[in-house]
Structures are given as structure tokens and as C-alpha cells.
Design an enzyme around this catalytic site. Structure first.
Site, PDB file in Angstrom:
ATOM      1  N   LYS A 171       0.810  -1.266  -0.018  1.00 22.26           N
ATOM      2  CA  LYS A 171       0.127  -0.237   0.204  1.00 22.26           C
ATOM      3  C   LYS A 171       0.930   1.094  -0.091  1.00 22.26           C
ATOM      4  O   LYS A 171       1.834   1.323   0.713  1.00 22.26           O
ATOM      5  CB  LYS A 171      -0.926  -0.031   1.086  1.00 22.26           C
ATOM      6  CG  LYS A 171      -2.052   1.049   1.255  1.00 22.26           C
ATOM      7  CD  LYS A 171      -2.846   0.881   2.466  1.00 22.26           C
ATOM      8  CE  LYS A 171      -3.860   1.933   2.651  1.00 22.26           C
ATOM      9  NZ  LYS A 171      -4.859   1.572   3.664  1.00 22.26           N
ATOM     10  N   SER A 198      -9.952   1.316   2.644  1.00 17.66           N
ATOM     11  CA  SER A 198      -8.954   2.226   1.616  1.00 17.66           C
ATOM     12  C   SER A 198      -7.787   1.531   0.983  1.00 17.66           C
ATOM     13  O   SER A 198      -7.129   1.996  -0.001  1.00 17.66           O
ATOM     14  CB  SER A 198      -8.272   3.279   2.552  1.00 17.66           C
ATOM     15  OG  SER A 198      -7.491   2.735   3.522  1.00 17.66           O
ATOM     16  N   SER A 204     -10.022  -1.098   6.625  1.00 20.64           N
ATOM     17  CA  SER A 204      -9.452  -0.724   5.155  1.00 20.64           C
ATOM     18  C   SER A 204      -8.681  -2.136   4.697  1.00 20.64           C
ATOM     19  O   SER A 204      -8.494  -2.005   3.552  1.00 20.64           O
ATOM     20  CB  SER A 204      -8.561   0.314   5.395  1.00 20.64           C
ATOM     21  OG  SER A 204      -9.336   1.244   5.272  1.00 20.64           O
TER      22      SER A 204
HETATM   23  N1  GLN Z   1     -13.647   3.622   5.758  1.00 22.18           N
HETATM   24  C1  GLN Z   1     -12.868   3.952   7.006  1.00 22.18           C
HETATM   25  C2  GLN Z   1     -12.403   5.459   6.994  1.00 22.18           C
HETATM   26  O1  GLN Z   1     -12.792   5.888   6.038  1.00 22.18           O
HETATM   27  C3  GLN Z   1     -11.671   3.230   7.061  1.00 22.18           C
HETATM   28  C4  GLN Z   1     -10.467   3.792   6.794  1.00 22.18           C
HETATM   29  C5  GLN Z   1      -9.275   2.876   7.439  1.00 22.18           C
HETATM   30  O2  GLN Z   1      -9.474   1.776   7.654  1.00 22.18           O
HETATM   31  N2  GLN Z   1      -8.171   3.238   6.866  1.00 22.18           N
HETATM   32  O3  GLN Z   1     -12.081   6.003   7.887  1.00 22.18           O
END
Ligand code: GLN
Length: 486
Positions: free
Chosen positions: A86, A161, A185
């Protein structure tokens, strides 16, 4: 596939253990594995899974070195594994954008601890994967580098994400990938793309070298085609790190060598709060039928309650925005890469640089976070949310104290949705995380494993949540589920 490989077995979507077998039997080599992944990345470039693919000549040199070590019998345990990382986990000498324009040209001078550890075991990193900007999002539609397409249906989102990481694994562009979780995410994109993803216990894996979003939540986690690959990668990256004071000294088991599918006598809790709140029928049916299979295999299933579940989303979005507003203050136009041209004062330079280079969602979070931390609102929002965090953690502590071995629940109330569907309504987007964020609030480990498909052939994921530092339990039950759906 190029003519070069006509005599070789295809490696795409194969577990690392099969690749290793092919390597020891001389049916393939690291060099040809890398070539095949490069050609897959090329032919599926429309997926937009990678922000950066590393230079081919470097990858080839690295692969040859590992082939040599394999020949000499002194290769590491990840030899033959090609990993996508990532773009929020730094690799020395490579760009690290975190999906943001503000870090467009930032090149890292050092390796994250997880990178050092996988390289020491002879993994090959093929490139940096696409993601929501600063890991804020559930659909990968918030990247400054474009949408990532779900390879199973290109009109749908891959989840976020860590969307690029999940897609890279699902589409066969690498063997495994590293993602990160603040609130689902890794698990959400794993579930949307039909692959396996782990959110380790908070403190299990070092975040040194991970672009910070919300530091009391952030955790790096692996994604793979199967539980054994995720277990193997976890045992390599986990453990104490002097560069991250939140890491635990708890010993790291050899997860991949102790994988078991026996669930006989295990007490598995099913939280009733995870089957309400807009769950799709097919998701519910698929998860319930997996639970029945676990019962048939001898597991003792009990309905449980995690009574503070409904406060999870509100608590999460207060706490993470507060932490993000503070963490992102470092992107000021002075350090890192994006600086607005033509500003006349220092203040104007700060304001313009940030306004120009942060995306909508990041700005929304900074404003929300600044608001909940400001005088007069701190007690009503931030402090209250911290108290609710304690109650949510206590829900998990209480059920495990009663002797439960693990909890199973759907990873997401829905399968992957269409592009654009939730972009105009941030709350609808935040609700995608309804089954994942509470586990981040509590800190427990959780593994998402595919458990079925719906009528449109879109994958459905189930998650196995365990006690703190009991990733072994996630792998055991996850492996059992995986073998039941084969
Ligand atoms: N969808 C969640 C957010 O937008 C999770 C993001 C994450 O786990 N990095 O904060």
C-alpha cells in the site's frame, strides 16, 4: 501469457506454498514469477491497482539474486513471494504518496519495519498500490490517482482504503499484499474482492514507516489469496520494534506452521447486533450457512450481545478525525512535497498549499477533527467518544472473559457497490464500516475470509474476531471456513 512461459505452470492466484513447491521442483523460478506478474500488471492496467510499479531491471536483478540463494539452499521463507505494498508504507528510494497530491513527489529515505522484515525473508516488492487518500475511505474513490476497479465487476468499487492491495491480489498481479487498517481498510476490500485479509491486534505489527492517519487505531495488515499466505506474512511482520513504542513484546507464534482446521469444541459467539442495520439478505444467508457448517463441524455456537455496537460509527468518526487533524498538520507546504506557488505570506502559503493539495474527504475530516477538539466542544464530543470507546472495548472483554474462543460476523452489510453510489452522501459511505470499526475501536484481531457469493457472483466475506494477540484463533477458524467452502 508470453511464449516464454509455455512450459511453465501459471502462478497467478496460487498460494505461496504451491509456488515454493514449484520452485524446489524447478518448475519455475523467481525470475519467471516476476515476469508473469509484470505481464499481468501490464495487461490489467485498467484496474489501476498500482500507483508505482518498480523498475523492471531492479525487479529482475532482485529475482536473480533470490534464484541464486534458492540454488544455494539459503533463501528466506518468503522466497518466490511477490508483494504489493500500500502506498502509505514507505519503501526506501521509492515514492510514497499515501494516495494524496500533497505527497506527489515524496521519496522515502528509509524502509518501514515491515518492509525490512519481508525483504530479510526474500520477498520481492513489485510496487506500491493505490488507496484512498491518507486511507480515508471505504471505496477507493478518494484517491488522487484515480479509482481502482473491482476485477470481479469493473462497474463496482473494490472497497477501501486498501483497494489497490486487495485488487492486486484478487487479479493475480502479485502473490500477497500489505494494507493498513484504521477502521476496516484491509477487511472491507478483502471482502469486496473475495480474498483474505487480517487486521492484527493493535500493537502486534510495527507502524514505523506507515503514513499516520489515526495513531491509536492504525495497524498494518496482510492480504492474500488464502489463509496460509496471510498467516505466513503475519508471522514475518509481527513483533516488537524499538522504533514503534506501541508494539508489544508478546511472542509471535509460527502461525503458518500451526494451521489447523479443527473447530470441535470451540465456543463461537454470534453477535445479534451484526445482523441488523441494513444487511443484505444474501449476505446474511451466506454468513448464517457458514455458521451452520461450523456447528456441523463441532463448534459450539452461541448468540451473544455486544450492546454498544450501535455507537461504533459515531465514536470512530469523532476519534479518528480528531487524531487525523493533528497527524495531518505536518503537511504544511514547508516540508514534504506540495508547496503552493505565488503565496505572498507564510500563512497564505500554509493555507494555499493545504487547500490545493488535500482532497474533499481529507478536508472534511480535518475540519471535523479540529471542531471536536476545539474549546467548548472537546468535552461534548472527543471526551465523550473516549468514554464510549472504553465501553465498546468492555463489550469484547466481557464476552471473551465468559470463555468464548472467537466471534464470527459478516465483514460488511453489503457486497461491493457501484461507483458513485455513496459519494454524495458521506454518512452512507461511513455506514459501510458498521461491522468493522468496532473491532478497531477495541483493538482485537480480526480476519476476513470469503464465505460465498451472491446472485451476481459478487463475493461475501465473514470475519473471525479473537482475543487480543490470539491471531492463531483467527487463522484456525478462518482456515476451517476456507476448507468448508472449497
Ligand atoms: N472507511 C474507514 C474510514 O474512512 C476506514 C479507513 C481505514 O481503515 N483506513 O475512515
Amino acid at each position: 501469457m508470453g511464449f516464454l512461459y509455455f512450459h511453465l505452470e501459471s502462478i497467478v492466484n496460487k498460494p505461496h506454498f504451491d509456488l515454493q513447491k514449484s520452485l524446489t521442483e524447478n518448475k519455475t523460478s523467481c525470475s519467471s514469477i516476476v515476469e508473469e506478474y509484470l505481464s499481468q500488471i501490464d495487461s490489467q492496467s485498467d484496474l489501476n491497482a498500482f500507483i508505482t510499479v518498480f523498475p523492471e531491471s531492479d525487479l529482475r536483478t532482485h529475482a536473480r539474486q533470490i534464484d541464486e540463494r534458492l540454488g544455494n539452499g539459503n533463501a528466506g521463507k518468503l522466497a518466490g513471494m511477490v508483494v504489493g505494498v500500500k502506498d502509505a508504507i514507505v519503501v526506501q528510494g521509492q515514492k510514497n504518496t499515501a494516495g494524496s497530491k500533497i505527497l506527489e513527489n515524496y521519496v522515502s529515505p528509509y524502509n518501514a519495519t515491515v518492509i525490512e522484515r519481508i525483504l530479510a525473508e526474500d520477498a520481492i516488492i513489485i510496487g506500491k498500490t493505490n488507496m484512498d487518500e491518507f486511507a480515508m475511505g471505504s471505496s477507493n474513490e478518494n484517491s488522487a490517482y484515480g479509482n481502482v476497479l473491482n476485477p470481479l465487476d469493473k462497474t463496482r468499487v473494490p472497497g477501501g482504503s486498501s483497494g489497490g492491495s486487495a485488487v492486486a491480489v484478487a487479479a493475480g498481479l502479485c502473490t500477497t499484499a500489505l494494507g493498513s487498517e484504521t477502521g476496516g481498510s484491509v477487511r472491507l476490500p478483502a471482502s469486496f474482492c473475495g480474498v483474505v485479509g487480517l487486521k492484527p491486534t493493535y500493537g502486534r505489527v510495527s507502524r514505523y514507516g506507515l503514513s499516520a492517519f489515526a495513531s491509536s487505531f492504525d495497524q498494518i495488515g496482510p492480504i492474500g489469496n488464502c489463509v496460509s499466505d496471510v498467516a505466513l506474512l503475519t508471522e514475518v511482520i509481527a513483533g516488537l520494534d524499538p522504533n514503534d513504542s506501541t508494539t508489544s513484546a508478546e511472542s509471535v507464534p509460527l502461525y503458518s506452521q500451526t494451521l489447523d482446521t479443527n473447530v470441535k469444541g470451540l465456543r463461537i459467539g454470534v453477535p445479534k447486533e451484526y445482523f441488523t442495520l441494513g444487511i443484505q439478505k444474501e449476505v446474511e444467508q451466506s454468513v448464517q450457512s457458514t455458521i451452520e457448517k461450523l456447528a456441523n463441524a463441532g463448534a459450539l455456537i452461541e448468540e451473544i450481545s455486544l450492546p454498544h455496537t450501535e455507537y461504533g460509527i459515531a465514536t470512530y468518526y469523532i476519534l479518528v478525525t480528531a487524531e487525523a487533524s493533528s497527524n495531518l498538520a505536518r503537511y504544511d507546504g514547508v516540508r514534504f512535497t506540495h508547496r503552493s506557488v505565488g503565496a505572498k505570506t507564510v500563512h497564505e502559503m500554509f493555507v494555499k498549499s493545504r487547500s490545493e493539495a488535500f482532497g474533499e474527504e481529507v478536508k472534511r475530516r480535518i475540519m471535523l477533527g479540529t471542531y471536536v477538539l476545539s474549546a467548548g466542544y472537546y468535552d461534548a464530543y472527543y471526551k465523550k467518544a473516549q468514554k464510549v470507546r472504553t465501553l465498546i472495548k468492555k463489550d469484547f472483554v466481557d464476552v471473551f472473559r465468559r470463555g468464548l474462543d472467537c466471534i464470527v460476523a459478516p465483514t460488511s452489510p453489503t457486497v461491493a457497490f457501484n461507483f458513485g453510489e455513496r459519494m454524495q452522501d458521506p454518512l452512507a459511505m461511513y455506514l459501510s464500516d458498521i461491522y468493522t470499526v468496532n473491532i478497531n475501536i477495541a483493538g482485537n484481531p480480526a480476519l476476513s475470509v470469503p464465505c460465498g457469493i451472491n446472485a451476481d457472483r459478487m463475493p461475501i466475506g465473514i470475519q473471525v474476531i479473537a482475543r487480543d494477540f490470539d491471531e492463531s484463533m483467527c487463522f484456525r477458524v478462518g482456515h476451517a471456513i476456507e476448507s468448508m467452502s472449497e
